[in-house]
Design an enzyme around this catalytic site. Structure first.
Site, PDB file in Angstrom:
ATOM      1  N   ASP A 508       0.836  -1.206   0.000  1.00  0.00           N
ATOM      2  CA  ASP A 508       0.000   0.000   0.000  1.00  0.00           C
ATOM      3  C   ASP A 508       0.873   1.260   0.000  1.00  0.00           C
ATOM      4  O   ASP A 508       2.080   1.203   0.296  1.00  0.00           O
ATOM      5  CB  ASP A 508      -0.891  -0.047   1.246  1.00  0.00           C
ATOM      6  CG  ASP A 508      -2.187   0.728   1.089  1.00  0.00           C
ATOM      7  OD1 ASP A 508      -2.321   1.497   0.124  1.00  0.00           O
ATOM      8  OD2 ASP A 508      -3.070   0.574   1.958  1.00  0.00           O
ATOM      9  N   ASP A 578     -10.422   2.145  -3.572  1.00  0.00           N
ATOM     10  CA  ASP A 578     -10.966   1.965  -2.223  1.00  0.00           C
ATOM     11  C   ASP A 578     -12.483   1.995  -2.244  1.00  0.00           C
ATOM     12  O   ASP A 578     -13.118   1.717  -1.223  1.00  0.00           O
ATOM     13  CB  ASP A 578     -10.440   3.065  -1.290  1.00  0.00           C
ATOM     14  CG  ASP A 578      -9.145   2.638  -0.625  1.00  0.00           C
ATOM     15  OD1 ASP A 578      -8.765   1.464  -0.746  1.00  0.00           O
ATOM     16  OD2 ASP A 578      -8.505   3.498   0.021  1.00  0.00           O
TER      17      ASP A 578
HETATM   18  C1  DGJ Z   1      -5.797   1.932   1.797  1.00  0.00           C
HETATM   19  C2  DGJ Z   1      -6.148   0.696   1.032  1.00  0.00           C
HETATM   20  O1  DGJ Z   1      -6.585   1.006  -0.238  1.00  0.00           O
HETATM   21  C3  DGJ Z   1      -7.180  -0.084   1.818  1.00  0.00           C
HETATM   22  O2  DGJ Z   1      -7.614  -1.182   1.080  1.00  0.00           O
HETATM   23  C4  DGJ Z   1      -6.577  -0.490   3.109  1.00  0.00           C
HETATM   24  O3  DGJ Z   1      -5.508  -1.376   2.874  1.00  0.00           O
HETATM   25  C5  DGJ Z   1      -6.115   0.721   3.876  1.00  0.00           C
HETATM   26  N1  DGJ Z   1      -5.259   1.552   3.079  1.00  0.00           N
HETATM   27  C6  DGJ Z   1      -5.374   0.322   5.113  1.00  0.00           C
HETATM   28  O4  DGJ Z   1      -4.823   1.396   5.752  1.00  0.00           O
END
Ligand code: DGJ
Length: 764
Positions: A508, A578
């Site tokens: 991430d 997301d």
């Molecule tokens: C952003 C990601 O896109 C989410 O899926 C998740 O992993 C969060 N970060 C966790 O902080």
């Protein structure tokens, strides 16, 4: 595609211009006893055998250049386009198609290269043709991700290296063009070397610049733009005189714009129309643009963003630009463009153990628990997943340091024993005991102020002396331009991967870059930091995929904030957004699919009401939409009703059967969620041999007394008959193509229908 720089009818090729002082950015036609400074880029290709020193037999005579090339180039006096110094009257770089233009010597359009010469303050370059070579295969690009030819398959592609030189400074530019035999694709990059005695400052070095000599007003400029949780809207605007530019200044390729543009002929749709597209294999600041000038010629460019970029090039040093991927489909429309890119990326960009393997169906705990979990809770969630057929459990953010929220602990890659008393190894084994493999989340480029790492090394983040440090999501960005920073992070994470059975990593990256400065570089090199950060990122990713080749890596940057070919070279799938709402995903996935293969789009079924937009959609629709990617779940399956669990079981069984098709099939977008009043969307994935297809239709808004609707399919064989595997109904391929598949009337908003069609009989 044979190596040939005459690239479709619109690509400018030079005319029969003979003038010994011609600027070699546009080397002119070889006239026999020519000065090496005057050689046509188009004739280079057809003359290649004469230059191929590896041939043992005498080369055959070169074929003549395609007839009519000369007519494409307009020369002659044009008001306010000055004649190039020393050239015959009327020869102006302002009107000629150029391969790697510079500013200041009669071309007023955007340059591809700008080099500041500290000795006298000049920015003028006079690049002349020096030599060229054509070699089989494709060279790697030092320190950068790039497309490749498969091992031992040098006939997949051949590469033209065109060498230009500026006598005064000693600067040499190698333009690399690779043409791939089986794809309508040319990749381009430039390598710039300082053979002079003084350090030069590169202020701009684009990867590709392409001049079209035919009129291009009326063409559409297509870009993929958006925001966090709303990535890659398809935006098409007519080209107009001036520049249309998209870029990122955020340090990553970004949610806001994607390093992709297309120029589509007026009237282009999914199935028809001439399209050129440009995609950059790069994950940092980038720029792409089209410039329509007063004579209606277009210059298209893509490369590292010149904004806030400079690079000190010491004598003897080289600078390699990232690679641009250029695709041209003569009449395939946007669908043809996408399928060409998808096939190309699957064969020549994605790599490693997983690039062509069906991906495991995963269950990610993020939207199920956020930071609130312990080992027992996770084990229970995983157990339900295992009962329903899930194959991989992924533990997301919150397992390390004391990270109970997003204010803390990034950089401290040590398991939180309060949450996971037995450690990661124990948790992984408990998950494995359920029959699932185990995956883990990291955010390796970040550091929290509240971390042991920051307390020990406050200078390890990007920062500028005496300036405040801007935070995004309460975190700072590690200075990946520094080897010791990368080494420390690599060691901490690799230690975990060596100790526990971890089969999947979600990588991430949750903020963009500010105060882009490094503690270890001198002032003159501070504008190199953004690019050095990306080079550092690629170096550490390369180390991970090399030491852990069987781990499946998933890229992520707050969802799809870094969905680009650079990341895909290391990580064959990326968390697309997301936003996990099925209806939002119609547009996000549609836009992303313009450039990127479906196998690279991670897509999950999540809970309702959806956590990002509050929408309630049927479980069936959530599954149908998520099928179009690397499929998984992101909710507590234990909280579902029995009916919903049965639907999950059905989805998983079905996806397991269909995933080879979804991994390798060709995408045909049938109804755009961006069109009209956005009431529906549809697409299909067809096997390359048209033996089967999965068709999906989603109703966004249902209609009373709706007309009978039919969905005209593409990608099927009109001579075949297809059977719907659910109902047994059969349809001829011709009927499906011309009349269409009957769409059942939707009884509610957000409902979907999926058909798996399999060819049964050949009618010929
Ligand atoms: C952003 C990601 O896109 C989410 O899926 C998740 O992993 C969060 N970060 C966790 O902080």
């Amino acid at each position: 595609m044979p190596l040939h720089l005459y690239w479709g009818p619109s690509l400018a090729a030079d005319a029969n211009i003979e003038h010994p002082t011609s600027n070699a950015q546009h080397p002119t036609k070889n006239t026999g006893a020519h000065s090496p400074a005057v050689r046509s880029t188009s004739t280079l290709a057809v003359e290649r055998s004469a230059f191929d020193v590896r041939r043992e037999c005498p080369p055959p005579p070169p074929p003549p250049p395609p007839a009519g090339l000369d007519a494409l180039v307009r020369t002659g006096d044009r008001a306010f386009s000055p004649t190039l110094a020393g050239a015959p009257w009327g020869i102006s770089l302002d009107t000629l198609p150029l391969e790697y233009p510079v500013h200041g010597t009669s071309d007023f359009r955007e340059p591809a290269l700008e080099v500041y010469q500290p000795a006298n303050g000049s920015r003028i370059l006079d690049l002349r043709y020096k030599t060229h070579r054509i070699t089989p295969g494709k060279p790697a690009l030092a320190g950068l991700p790039a497309t490749f030819t498969r091992a031992g398959h040098t006939t997949d592609a051949e590469t033209l290296t065109l060498v230009l030189a500026d006598a005064l400074t000693g600067l040499e530019v190698e333009l690399l063009y690779t043409a791939f035999a089986a794809h309508p694709i040319i990749t381009r990059s430039a390598r710039i070397t300082n053979h002079g005695k003084a350090t030069l400052e590169i202020r701009r070095a684009l990867s590709a610049s392409l001049d079209f000599s035919t009129a291009h007003d009326g063409h559409q400029f297509i870009q993929l733009s958006g925001a966090w949780a709303r990535e890659r809207d398809v935006i098409a605007t007519p080209l107009r005189q001036g520049r249309q530019t998209v870029d990122s200044r955020r340090g990553t390729s970004s949610h806001q714009q994607n390093p992709f543009i297309a120029l589509a002929q007026h009237g282009t749709d999914e199935n028809r129309g001439d399209v050129y597209a440009f995609n950059l294999v790069y994950s940092g600041n980038w720029m792409a643009q089209a410039e329509l000038e007063s004579a209606r010629q277009v210059r298209a460019q893509i490369g590292i963003n010149p904004f806030d970029f400079a690079w000190q090039l010491a004598p003897g040093d080289s600078f390699q630009t990232p690679e641009a991927v250029l695709v041209h489909v003569t009449d395939g429309g946007l669908g043809g463009m996408s399928r060409a890119l998808h096939r190309f990326y699957r064969a020549h960009l994605l790599r490693g153990h997983w690039h062509d393997k069906p991906r495991p169906i995963l269950l990610n705990n993020w939207e199920a628990t956020y930071f609130d979990f312990n080992a027992d809770k996770l084990e229970k969630i995983a157990a339900t997943g295992a009962q329903l057929g899930v194959e991989l459990f992924v533990l997301d953010d919150g397992w390390f340091g004391h990270r109970d929220d997003d204010h803390t602990s990034l950089g401290d890659w040590v398991v939180d024993r309060k949450k996971l008393p037995g450690g990661l190894d124990d948790l992984a084994r408990r998950i494995n005991a359920q029959g699932l493999s185990f995956g883990l989340w990291f955010e390796p480029e970040m550091i929290s102020r509240d971390s042991d790492l920051y307390r020990a090394h406050p200078d390890w983040c990007l920062h500028v002396p005496d300036r405040a440090r801007t935070e995004g999501r309460q975190q700072l960005v590690l200075d990946y331009s520094r080897a010791e920073v990368r080494n420390a992070i690599y060691d901490a994470i690799a230690k975990i991967l060596r100790a526990a059975p971890i089969r999947f990593i979600k990588w991430d990256m949750n903020r963009h870059l500010t105060e882009v400065g490094s503690a270890t570089l001198p002032p003159a090199q501070q504008q190199e930091v953004a690019h050095r950060f990306v080079l550092g990122l690629y170096e550490i990713m390369e180390r991970f995929v090399t030491e852990f080749p069987e781990i499946l890596f998933e890229g992520c940057s707050g969802g799809g904030g870094r969905f680009d070919p650079g990341i895909l070279h290391y990580m064959p799938q990326i968390w697309t957004s997301d936003n996990s709402d099925a209806i939002s995903r119609l547009r996000i996935q549609y836009g992303t699919s313009l450039a990127y293969p479906l196998s690279t789009l991670s897509a999950h079924v999540s809970a309702v009401p959806n956590h990002q937009v509050g929408r309630v959609t049927p479980m069936r629709t959530r599954g149908d939409v998520a099928f179009t990617g690397a499929f998984g779940y992101e909710l507590d399956l234990g909280l579902l009703s029995d009916e919903e669990k049965n639907e999950v079981r059905r989805q998983i069984e079905s996806y397991k059967k269909l995933r080879p098709l979804l991994l390798t099939g060709d995408l045909y977008r049938l109804i755009s969620p961006f069109d009209g009043n956005r009431t529906e969307s549809a697409w299909l994935v067809a096997a390359p041999d048209a033996s089967e297809a999965l068709v999906t239709h989603v109703t966004i808004l249902a209609e009373a007394t709706a007309p009978h609707r039919f969905l005209r399919l593409r990608g099927l064989d009109p001579t075949k008959t297809y059977r719907d595997t659910a109902t047994g109904a059969t349809y001829s391929g011709t009927l499906l193509q011309h009349a269409g598949l009957p769409i059942p009337a939707a009884k509610a908003d957000y409902t979907s229908h999926q058909w798996h069609l399999v060819a049964v009989i050949s009618e010929q």
